[in-house]
Design a protein around this motif. Structure first.
Motif: not given
Length: 162
Positions: A66-71, A99-102, A112-115
């Motif tokens: 639900n991290d993007f646009g509360q979708q 899936v994002k941020g702390k 994120a560390a790999q890519g």
């Protein structure tokens, strides 16, 4: 921070936790998903990849967020019902996660560390291809549909590597 993909576990949408160790020797396609997004019809393409390549060692793993646009406002039951009823989803689904941020779950911190910075999801339906030996081999933004030639070629390359 874990150094191995296979050390990671994530909660399942319904039922037992999902262990990446169970996917050793398989290619894993991970997508952060949402039920109320303009890209939500990509569930169909993800299901098609799972149906078509699953018997040859592809695992598709959906991670609702639900991290993007509360979708992705729904409960686990609502997400499961929507995915199966509207798109025929039968591939494994994780619990709704950050899936994002702390607050990102360890799986997405590992990706994120790999890519690198550009691979960080900036919207729903980022897709990540992990090889049979647990290495991130490619990632795609939501603009690349699961049934695109680029996506299929990436999966096929990963499946040929043993």
């Amino acid at each position: 921070m874990t150094s191995s993909f296979y050390d990671l576990d994530i909660p399942a949408l319904c039922g037992e936790p999902i262990s990446m160790a169970d996917f050793k020797g398989k290619v894993v396609l991970i997508a952060n998903t949402a039920s109320k997004c303009g890209f939500t019809p990509q569930y169909e393409g993800l299901q098609h990849l799972w149906s078509h390549y699953g018997k040859n060692g592809l695992v598709v793993l959906g991670v609702p967020s639900n991290d993007f646009g509360q979708q992705e406002p729904g409960t686990a039951s609502e997400i499961q019902t929507s995915c199966s009823r509207n798109y025929g989803v039968s591939f494994p689904m994780a619990a709704k996660s950050h899936v994002k941020g702390k607050d990102a779950i360890p799986l997405f911190r590992w990706l994120a560390a790999q890519g690198g910075m550009l691979s960080l999801p900036r919207w729903n339906f980022y897709k990540y291809v992990v090889s049979r030996d647990g290495k991130l081999t490619n990632w795609f933004t939501p603009l690349t549909s699961p049934d695109s030639g680029r996506m299929k070629a990436s999966i096929q390359r990963a499946m040929m590597d043993r």
